[in-house]
Design a protein around this motif. Structure first.
Motif, PDB file in Angstrom:
ATOM      1  N   ILE A 112       9.459  -5.044   4.837  1.00  0.00           N
ATOM      2  CA  ILE A 112       8.458  -5.886   4.257  1.00  0.00           C
ATOM      3  C   ILE A 112       8.586  -6.133   2.429  1.00  0.00           C
ATOM      4  CG2 ILE A 112       6.279  -6.949   4.522  1.00  0.00           C
ATOM      5  CD1 ILE A 112       5.858  -5.837   6.823  1.00  0.00           C
ATOM      6  N   ALA A 113       8.577  -4.771   2.201  1.00  0.00           N
ATOM      7  CA  ALA A 113       8.530  -5.107   0.550  1.00  0.00           C
ATOM      8  C   ALA A 113       9.841  -5.376  -0.126  1.00  0.00           C
ATOM      9  CB  ALA A 113       7.758  -3.619  -0.464  1.00  0.00           C
ATOM     10  N   GLY A 143       0.493  -0.885  -0.028  1.00  0.00           N
ATOM     11  CA  GLY A 143       0.052  -0.115  -0.162  1.00  0.00           C
ATOM     12  C   GLY A 143       0.724   1.524   0.589  1.00  0.00           C
ATOM     13  N   LEU A 144       2.249   0.794  -1.063  1.00  0.00           N
ATOM     14  CA  LEU A 144       3.003   2.253  -0.171  1.00  0.00           C
ATOM     15  C   LEU A 144       3.401   2.791  -1.897  1.00  0.00           C
ATOM     16  CD1 LEU A 144       5.153   1.529   2.497  1.00  0.00           C
ATOM     17  CD2 LEU A 144       3.418   3.277   2.547  1.00  0.00           C
ATOM     18  N   SER A 145       2.230   2.434  -2.865  1.00  0.00           N
ATOM     19  CA  SER A 145       2.931   3.055  -4.332  1.00  0.00           C
ATOM     20  C   SER A 145       3.497   4.766  -4.352  1.00  0.00           C
ATOM     21  CB  SER A 145       1.954   2.315  -5.189  1.00  0.00           C
ATOM     22  OG  SER A 145       0.439   2.411  -4.612  1.00  0.00           O
ATOM     23  N   VAL A 152      -0.618  -6.193   6.715  1.00  0.00           N
ATOM     24  CA  VAL A 152       0.358  -6.515   5.596  1.00  0.00           C
ATOM     25  C   VAL A 152       0.839  -8.436   6.170  1.00  0.00           C
ATOM     26  CG1 VAL A 152       2.455  -6.451   4.478  1.00  0.00           C
ATOM     27  CG2 VAL A 152       0.967  -4.508   4.921  1.00  0.00           C
ATOM     28  N   ILE A 153       0.859  -8.407   7.692  1.00  0.00           N
ATOM     29  CA  ILE A 153       1.321 -10.007   7.786  1.00  0.00           C
ATOM     30  C   ILE A 153       0.984 -10.599   7.849  1.00  0.00           C
ATOM     31  CG2 ILE A 153       2.601 -11.046   9.642  1.00  0.00           C
ATOM     32  CD1 ILE A 153       4.170  -8.658  10.794  1.00  0.00           C
ATOM     33  N   ALA A 183       0.480 -14.755   5.546  1.00  0.00           N
ATOM     34  CA  ALA A 183      -0.425 -15.383   6.388  1.00  0.00           C
ATOM     35  C   ALA A 183      -1.021 -16.097   5.258  1.00  0.00           C
ATOM     36  CB  ALA A 183      -0.538 -15.890   7.671  1.00  0.00           C
ATOM     37  N   GLN A 184      -2.047 -15.450   5.095  1.00  0.00           N
ATOM     38  CA  GLN A 184      -2.824 -16.136   3.784  1.00  0.00           C
ATOM     39  C   GLN A 184      -2.378 -16.321   2.889  1.00  0.00           C
ATOM     40  OE1 GLN A 184      -5.946 -13.096   4.057  1.00  0.00           O
ATOM     41  NE2 GLN A 184      -6.110 -13.801   6.404  1.00  0.00           N
ATOM     42  N   LYS A 185      -1.895 -15.496   2.378  1.00  0.00           N
ATOM     43  CA  LYS A 185      -0.536 -16.137   1.073  1.00  0.00           C
ATOM     44  C   LYS A 185       0.255 -17.202   1.192  1.00  0.00           C
ATOM     45  CE  LYS A 185      -1.529 -11.251  -0.651  1.00  0.00           C
ATOM     46  NZ  LYS A 185      -0.055 -10.626  -0.918  1.00  0.00           N
TER      47      LYS A 185
END
Ligand SMILES: Nc1ncnc2c1ncn2[C@@H]1O[C@H](COP(=O)(O)OP(=O)(O)OP(=O)(O)O)[C@@H](O)[C@H]1O
Ligand SMILES: [Mg+2]
Lengths: 254, 221
Positions: free
Chosen positions: A154-155, A132-134, A185-186, A190-192
């Motif tokens: 993280i990115a 979310g930092l584009s 974001v974390i 995890a979902q992915k």
């Protein structure tokens, strides 16, 4: 999930600083897609263990397996290649202060992964978008909030396509109101299905994310089990006691 | 009375000297930077023996007067069969002296880079050399720049000592004319003004460099 072959496994890791024995023989297995959470009192050796996993701190003894084969940490080539595949997120972000958010990601891709500038830039944009930092790529670390810095970190780690992510208290240096954005974001990682091992004091992460909780104390894993086993209603465990204390401090509901 | 002749000779001499001074200053500044960066990096990252040698070099050249260094190079070395021209004696002394000071700034800047910058790079798989080259040096450079720039400004001024080993630069030319006409005040005021211009030009270049390298959060003086 816990039956699949471990992607990262360590056996009998020990580490001393001078006469202080910080790690006294830690074993650990991280299955693909698994999420383990390290908790325990300050000074118990969580950070040291995490840094031993990718040899930022060289263990005194012990063996590291990655993807089924032993990592020979004496061979620097092998060590560097290993570290590329193991992402690390630090409490205080460790972004390169002289580079913009975008260039922090690009430099790793160009210098370590040997990508060309254009490919690296495209990839970096994708990763910034993911967190979310584009629109913040052109800013320097000094111009970002703590939460934004951690998301850039993280990115940057994800751009390297790591097989495992080591996270050392990723939200501890953040103002309370910024914790949420990093936790989100974390969670999405995890979902992915990202494989992770994380030291954290964030109750919501401990309870909802962990496949397994590892309670570290005095250089050893003192307790180990699922959140239900260790934190379920009515159990009396070290972890339960520890989380109760965290609750008193933060006022957060389990 | 003979003002016209005096001023004509003065400015011809000083302009000639100015050129010579510039020919001293530029190679000395560049050489000093090269030596300073090399010695500074070795003092910061070398093994114990290398560090000791580097520290010794810096202590020697920062601990003795530049005049003494010039005398040794120009009048002393012939005793062991090494003859340096006045120009090369001066450049050598300036490079070694300036390098010793520069190494101090460079070393300090390299050591000031926090451990988390190394950790961040290593965790991504940077080699030790890549870390130093792409993370540590670019940051240290920005930290060292104000100090290194100051040292170059000092160098411009102490380049005037070259006249002691008979090299005719700005101060040497001026002194000759001053003695000839016995007009010290005017001559040295004009010399001072020449140096002021040199220093101002150097300052503008340094300011521009700092601006070009400026990064938010890296407070440069
Ligand atoms: N480089 C070092 N040199 C000496 N001692 C160290 C070093 N790094 C860590 N220690 C010591 O090792 C012990 C364990 O530290 P570690 O950071 O691993 O604990 P932790 O469990 O992460 O604690 P916290 O919850 O406060 O982050 C501490 O007593 C610390 O002082
Ligand atoms: Mg810690």
């Amino acid at each position: 999930m816990s039956r699949s072959e471990p992607i990262l496994k360590v056996e009998n890791i020990t580490k001393s600083f001078g006469t202080a024995h910080i790690l006294k023989g830690v074993d650990l297995e991280l299955p693909k897609g698994g999420i383990k959470i390290l908790i325990g009192p300050s000074g118990g050796g969580k950070s040291t263990l995490l840094q031993c996993l990718n040899c930022l701190v060289t263990p005194d003894s012990g063996t590291i397996w990655f993807n089924g084969s032993v990592v020979d940490i004496q061979k620097s080539k092998e060590l560097y290649a290993f570290r590329q595949q193991v992402g690390m997120i630090f409490q205080d972000f460790n972004l390169f202060d002289h580079l913009t958010a975008l260039d922090n990601i690009i430099i790793a891709l160009c210098k370590v992964k040997k990508k060309n500038k254009q490919q690296a830039k495209e990839r970096a944009m994708v990763e910034l978008e993911q967190v979310g930092l584009s629109d913040k790529g052109h800013l320097y670390p000094a111009e970002l909030s703590g939460g934004q810095k951690q998301r850039v970190a993280i990115a940057r780690a994800l751009a390297m396509d790591p097989k495992v992510l080591l996270l050392d208290e990723p939200t501890s240096a953040l103002d309370p109101e910024l914790v949420g954005e990093v936790v989100a974001v974390i969670r999405s990682l995890a979902q992915k299905g990202m494989t992770m091992i994380m030291a954290t004091h964030q109750i919501s992460l401990i309870r909802n994310l962990a496949d397994e909780i590892l309670f570290m104390k005095d250089g050893l894993i003192a307790e180990q089990g699922t959140p239900r086993e260790l934190l379920g209603a009515g159990v009396c465990t070290l972890s339960q006691g520890f989380c109760d204390k965290l609750n008193e401090i933060t006022g957060e509901e389990i | 009375m003979d003002d016209l002749g005096f001023f004509r000779e003065l400015f011809t001499g000083l302009n000639r000297g100015l050129l010579m001074s510039i020919m001293l200053i530029i190679p000395s500044a560049l050489g000093g930077l090269v030596i300073g960066i090399t010695a500074g990096a070795l003092r910061a990252f070398g093994n114990a023996a290398v560090v000791r040698i580097g520290d010794g070099y810096a202590a020697l050249f920062r601990g003795t007067p530049l005049v003494v260094q010039l005398f040794v190079l120009y009048f002393g070395l012939p005793n062991v069969g090494i003859y340096l021209s006045p120009y090369w004696a001066a450049v050598t002394a300036f490079v070694l002296c300036s390098g010793a000071y520069q190494s101090e700034y460079v070393r300090g800047a390299l050591l000031s880079i926090k451990r988390n910058q190394y950790l961040g790079a290593q965790a991504l798989g940077f080699t030790r050399l890549q870390t130093i080259f792409w993370v540590i040096i670019p940051q240290a450079m920005r930290r060292a720049l104000p100090g290194c720039g100051n040292e170059i400004i000092y160098l411009i001024k102490y380049s005037s000592l070259a006249y002691i080993v008979t090299f005719m630069e700005l101060t040497g030319e001026g002194k000759t004319i001053a003695t000839e006409y016995f007009r010290f005040t005017e001559v040295f005021l004009v010399i001072g003004f020449y140096y002021l211009i040199l220093v101002s030009v150097a300052k503008i270049i340094l300011r521009k460099t700092e601006k070009a390298l400026e990064v938010p959060g890296f407070g440069s003086a």
